[in-house]
Design a protein around this motif. Structure first.
Motif, short mmCIF file in Angstrom:
data_model
loop_
_atom_site.label_atom_id
_atom_site.label_comp_id
_atom_site.label_asym_id
_atom_site.label_seq_id
_atom_site.Cartn_x
_atom_site.Cartn_y
_atom_site.Cartn_z
N THR A 88 0.87 -1.17 0.00
CA THR A 88 0.00 0.00 0.00
C THR A 88 0.91 1.22 0.00
O THR A 88 1.90 1.27 0.72
CB THR A 88 -0.93 0.04 1.23
OG1 THR A 88 -0.13 0.00 2.42
CG2 THR A 88 -1.88 -1.13 1.24
N VAL A 99 2.33 -5.89 2.42
CA VAL A 99 1.20 -6.73 2.80
C VAL A 99 1.42 -8.14 2.25
O VAL A 99 1.73 -8.30 1.07
CB VAL A 99 -0.12 -6.18 2.20
CG1 VAL A 99 -1.29 -7.06 2.60
CG2 VAL A 99 -0.35 -4.74 2.62
N ASP A 101 -0.66 -11.53 1.76
CA ASP A 101 -2.02 -12.04 1.82
C ASP A 101 -2.08 -13.32 0.98
O ASP A 101 -1.98 -13.29 -0.24
CB ASP A 101 -2.97 -10.97 1.27
CG ASP A 101 -4.42 -11.37 1.38
OD1 ASP A 101 -5.17 -10.73 2.13
OD2 ASP A 101 -4.81 -12.34 0.69
N LYS A 103 -4.53 -15.32 0.33
CA LYS A 103 -5.67 -15.45 -0.59
C LYS A 103 -5.43 -14.67 -1.87
O LYS A 103 -5.86 -15.07 -2.95
CB LYS A 103 -6.95 -14.96 0.10
CG LYS A 103 -7.46 -15.91 1.16
CD LYS A 103 -8.78 -15.41 1.74
CE LYS A 103 -9.17 -16.25 2.97
NZ LYS A 103 -10.26 -15.62 3.73
N LEU A 104 -4.76 -13.54 -1.74
CA LEU A 104 -4.45 -12.76 -2.94
C LEU A 104 -3.56 -13.58 -3.87
O LEU A 104 -3.81 -13.66 -5.08
CB LEU A 104 -3.76 -11.46 -2.55
CG LEU A 104 -3.28 -10.60 -3.72
CD1 LEU A 104 -4.42 -10.23 -4.64
CD2 LEU A 104 -2.59 -9.33 -3.19
N ARG A 107 -5.58 -16.09 -5.66
CA ARG A 107 -6.43 -15.47 -6.69
C ARG A 107 -5.62 -15.19 -7.96
O ARG A 107 -6.06 -15.43 -9.08
CB ARG A 107 -6.99 -14.17 -6.13
CG ARG A 107 -8.04 -13.51 -6.96
CD ARG A 107 -9.41 -14.18 -6.80
NE ARG A 107 -9.98 -14.47 -8.09
CZ ARG A 107 -10.56 -15.62 -8.42
NH1 ARG A 107 -10.67 -16.60 -7.55
NH2 ARG A 107 -11.05 -15.81 -9.62
N LEU A 108 -4.41 -14.66 -7.77
CA LEU A 108 -3.58 -14.33 -8.93
C LEU A 108 -3.19 -15.60 -9.68
O LEU A 108 -3.15 -15.61 -10.91
CB LEU A 108 -2.34 -13.57 -8.46
CG LEU A 108 -2.64 -12.22 -7.82
CD1 LEU A 108 -1.35 -11.58 -7.30
CD2 LEU A 108 -3.34 -11.28 -8.80
N ILE A 111 -6.05 -16.58 -11.81
CA ILE A 111 -6.16 -15.73 -13.00
C ILE A 111 -5.15 -16.18 -14.05
O ILE A 111 -5.46 -16.31 -15.23
CB ILE A 111 -5.94 -14.25 -12.62
CG1 ILE A 111 -7.12 -13.74 -11.79
CG2 ILE A 111 -5.75 -13.40 -13.87
CD1 ILE A 111 -6.92 -12.35 -11.21
N ARG A 121 6.30 -13.37 -11.71
CA ARG A 121 6.25 -12.47 -10.55
C ARG A 121 5.07 -11.52 -10.71
O ARG A 121 4.64 -11.20 -11.81
CB ARG A 121 7.55 -11.70 -10.39
CG ARG A 121 7.76 -10.57 -11.36
CD ARG A 121 9.09 -9.88 -11.10
NE ARG A 121 9.34 -8.83 -12.08
CZ ARG A 121 9.31 -7.52 -11.81
NH1 ARG A 121 9.03 -7.11 -10.60
NH2 ARG A 121 9.55 -6.64 -12.76
N SER A 122 4.57 -11.09 -9.54
CA SER A 122 3.39 -10.24 -9.53
C SER A 122 3.74 -8.87 -8.98
O SER A 122 4.47 -8.77 -7.99
CB SER A 122 2.31 -10.86 -8.63
OG SER A 122 2.02 -12.17 -9.04
N ILE A 123 3.21 -7.88 -9.61
CA ILE A 123 3.41 -6.51 -9.14
C ILE A 123 2.06 -6.01 -8.64
O ILE A 123 1.12 -5.86 -9.43
CB ILE A 123 3.93 -5.62 -10.29
CG1 ILE A 123 5.32 -6.08 -10.68
CG2 ILE A 123 3.92 -4.16 -9.88
CD1 ILE A 123 5.61 -5.95 -12.14
N ILE A 124 1.96 -5.80 -7.34
CA ILE A 124 0.70 -5.40 -6.73
C ILE A 124 0.95 -4.15 -5.91
O ILE A 124 1.58 -4.22 -4.85
CB ILE A 124 0.15 -6.49 -5.78
CG1 ILE A 124 0.27 -7.86 -6.41
CG2 ILE A 124 -1.27 -6.17 -5.35
CD1 ILE A 124 -0.66 -8.13 -7.52
N GLU A 125 0.46 -3.02 -6.39
CA GLU A 125 0.67 -1.77 -5.67
C GLU A 125 -0.66 -1.05 -5.52
O GLU A 125 -1.29 -0.69 -6.52
CB GLU A 125 1.71 -0.91 -6.41
CG GLU A 125 3.05 -1.65 -6.52
CD GLU A 125 4.15 -0.89 -7.25
OE1 GLU A 125 4.00 0.33 -7.45
OE2 GLU A 125 5.15 -1.52 -7.62
N LEU A 126 -1.06 -0.86 -4.28
CA LEU A 126 -2.35 -0.25 -3.98
C LEU A 126 -2.11 1.20 -3.58
O LEU A 126 -1.46 1.46 -2.55
CB LEU A 126 -3.06 -1.01 -2.85
CG LEU A 126 -3.20 -2.51 -3.09
CD1 LEU A 126 -3.98 -3.16 -1.95
CD2 LEU A 126 -3.88 -2.79 -4.42
#
Lengths: 135, 135
Positions: A88, A99, A101, A103-104, A107-108, A111, A121-126
DNA sequence: GATGTGATGTTATTATGTAACGTTATTGCG
DNA sequence: CGCAATAACGTTACATAATAACATCACATC
């Protein structure tokens, strides 16, 4: 559950300097900010920073924030649960929180599987406003 | 369910040119690639591109891929389901696919809520190898 | 000592994004 | 209409982010 290994990887002098700068920072640092902070230690060119950062990211002890072009030390570098890390980012004060998570991550993966996509790799920026700034 | 509105926003000439370039591209374009493509139309400086891109992103008809520093036209610009858009990015062929997943949006909102964080926008970029490149 | 490998240092260059300033177009209103 | 307000536009210069290319150094191994 995450596997644990309370050893930091072996670091060279430059890597340790860069890692130290990130660890003592209160917010993400750009490569050039790190460079400026390490001039007294003998750093003179961006590549010295970028090369160290590449390794540290590879080790999993530093993350790059793609939407800021900046870097942070991992919040728990002593464990290996580095799979799906989210952040975040407060757009007011600049504070970044890491963070984790499960479950996240699941989910990814779903998908990716649905699209027959081999996820690396995942880029997750809120981005938004943090609790402190909202008052 | 998403609300629909089959009207594209009013665009200025420059915005339309930039949007057209992105729409006819087979992959994300950098701002400078767009600039080069539009020199024949009279574009001469990066700001002309960036200003148009800012508006198009604001309209929701263009997305920025933060991990590529590049831009793509929205896959369904005629609807307003622009909340939580994710992308798969093939690191081999460069193909980008837009993914809309309601459950992912919900998950992100829960993460934000858990941290008392007011979410404004989410950056979700999944990097890996696409089905075609895996063969 | 020869060799291979990885980290380092340095210069120059490319790529990405903004600041600051002035001008033009358009709109809304007295 | 005349005029202010606003938004888009154009241009120059600049700031920030990242990499290319090349030489050197440190160290381990045989």
């Amino acid at each position: 559950m995450a596997d644990h290994n309370h050893e930091l990887p072996e670091m060279t002098k430059n890597q340790a300097l860069v890692y130290g700068a990130l660890n003592s920072a209160q917010a993400p640092l750009s490569a050039y900010t790190i460079l400026d902070q390490l001039r007294e230690e003998g750093f003179r060119a961006p590549l010295q920073v970028y090369r160290a950062l590449d390794k540290l990211v590879e080790f999993g002890v530093v993350h790059k924030l793609e939407s800021l072009n900046a870097f942070v030390a991992c919040a728990h570098p002593d464990c290996y649960s580095h799979e799906t890390v989210a952040f975040t980012i407060c757009e007011k004060c600049g504070q970044v929180a890491e963070v984790n998570d499960d479950k996240l991550g699941g989910r990814l993966e779903k998908i990716a599987a649905a699209g027959d996509f081999a996820l690396r790799r995942s880029i997750i920026e809120l981005r938004g406003i943090c609790a402190v700034c909202r008052g």
